[in-house]
Design a protein around this motif. Sequence first.
Motif, PDB file in Angstrom:
ATOM      1  N   ASN A   1       0.831  -1.244   0.052  1.00 10.78           N
ATOM      2  CA  ASN A   1       0.087  -0.023  -0.051  1.00 10.78           C
ATOM      3  C   ASN A   1       0.926   1.393   0.191  1.00 10.78           C
ATOM      4  OD1 ASN A   1      -2.566  -1.245  -0.187  1.00 10.78           O
ATOM      5  ND2 ASN A   1      -2.962  -1.200   1.908  1.00 10.78           N
TER       6      ASN A   1
ATOM      7  N   LYS B   1       1.155   2.268  -3.488  1.00 11.26           N
ATOM      8  CA  LYS B   1      -0.048   2.849  -4.086  1.00 11.26           C
ATOM      9  C   LYS B   1      -0.246   4.214  -3.390  1.00 11.26           C
ATOM     10  CE  LYS B   1      -2.665  -1.516  -4.095  1.00 11.26           C
ATOM     11  NZ  LYS B   1      -3.559  -2.402  -3.453  1.00 11.26           N
TER      12      LYS B   1
ATOM     13  N   VAL C   1       3.486  -2.175  -8.575  1.00 14.49           N
ATOM     14  CA  VAL C   1       2.581  -2.523  -7.410  1.00 14.49           C
ATOM     15  C   VAL C   1       2.619  -4.229  -7.478  1.00 14.49           C
ATOM     16  CG1 VAL C   1       0.484  -2.357  -6.012  1.00 14.49           C
ATOM     17  CG2 VAL C   1       1.633  -0.405  -6.933  1.00 14.49           C
TER      18      VAL C   1
END
Length: 454
Positions: free
Chosen positions: A108, A111, A120
């Motif tokens: 995350n 992201k 990712v």
Amino acid sequence: MKPAANSTDARTTAIEVLCLWATTHGSVDLFLNSAIEQLADIDRGLAKTMVYGVLRQKEYLDYIVRAHTRHPLRKMKPRTLMTLRVGVYQLLFLHRIPESAAVNATVNTLKAARQPGWLVGFVNGVLRAVARSRATLPTADQMAAQEPPLLNHPAWLIERWQAQFGRDTALAICRKNSVEPPLTLRVNSRRTSHSRLLEQLHKSGITACSGLYSPLSVVITTYPGAITALPGYEEGAFQVQDEAAQLASLLVKPLPLRARLLDGCAGLGGKTTHLAEMLPPGGAVVAVEPDSRRYRLLRDNLRRLGHGQAVSAVHRDLQTYATTRPTLFDVVLVDAPCSGTGVIRRHPDIRWNRQPEDFAGYQQTQLQLLEIAARLVKPAGALVYATCSLEFEENEEVISHFQEKFPHFQVENVAELLPETAQRLVTGTGYFRSSPADGLDGFFAARLVNQRSL
Ligand SMILES: C[S@@+](CC[C@H](N)C(=O)[O-])C[C@H]1O[C@@H](n2cnc3c(N)ncnc32)[C@H](O)[C@@H]1O
């Protein structure tokens, strides 16, 4: 599963700090100190654990990453590589973090940094593959014990230590440097006693014991919290300081009544405050520190430990202070700026930041400081020289070059000044020398007496 916002912050901070370090090779402590300011206490601890852990296990983590991707590490951007290292470190070392949290929360961060979807997906894939195979992967200890061993240090540094100390000691130093060291305190004998501090810690549920070498030491094996939250911190009951540094300060003794001491490189005051605690009645310490941030922390420490009266802090370098022609001192301590190769277990970036050619520069500075300091020592007074370096050039060689110019300063054997438990750390020449292989920080200290009579 969506990770808690805070844990993502700890990981983002760790990755950002590691990327900054990778591009500048500056001090990771400075980067960490400013980056963790806005984090909650628990996240500060986690961010620090991940940064230090990655630096301690860098080669091992890379070996694991390499085994799970065909993409060469040297072609990865710093953020990709650091995210993989932070992820693998959690999976293989931080067993309290569930596997799903370690992978998801780490992914995350990419992201949140608006990295492309394929990247990712790539990092997610590698971390999931490591998670699936982790029961069968060789451990870092197994890799350190194989032939040739994987030691998480640059090859040139291992070779240097092998040449200086022999293969077994060099390997022992590398292995100790890859493990988190204990938190060691020095009891402030002006504020409390050794047994009272131990009792106070035990009552708070903190497991602590006496150290093996220094009579003032209290060793805490695991403590994930902030130092400032330890019982006794605010009251100045202790100073955080490794046992080796505590022993080095003992070399200023014996002190005459009303002794005047100079700490020529005071830093944050680890040794200054110890000198203040050893002062006989009427004595005084002058502490010199040129760096503004360190000088401010020195003042804070002096206040917290109750030494504001006995110690005068001077915000200058030693050269400038010497030009003020102060009254000569009974003892001058030069705890010189050095490569820090003795404290790599506490500052894991040092092993990657230093280069073989750095040592000559440190030697030059050390000699310069020692020569200025020598001119501030009273006849029959003492000059104590210390470093947290393991290197011959910064220690024994500095003393012998110094003596070529200042032959009236004679090395005094320090055995009598150290406790029985530390006698094995005294060299044949009478220096104090400790090593991470002994379970201590690596320190060198020498006592030189000015033979000119009064
Ligand atoms: C090894 S650290 C001292 C650690 C300190 N004695 C302690 O026990 O916490 C060396 C210190 O010397 C300071 N320093 C660097 N150049 C100096 C100079 N020319 N004069 C005096 N201090 C200097 C550095 O800023 C640094 O704080």
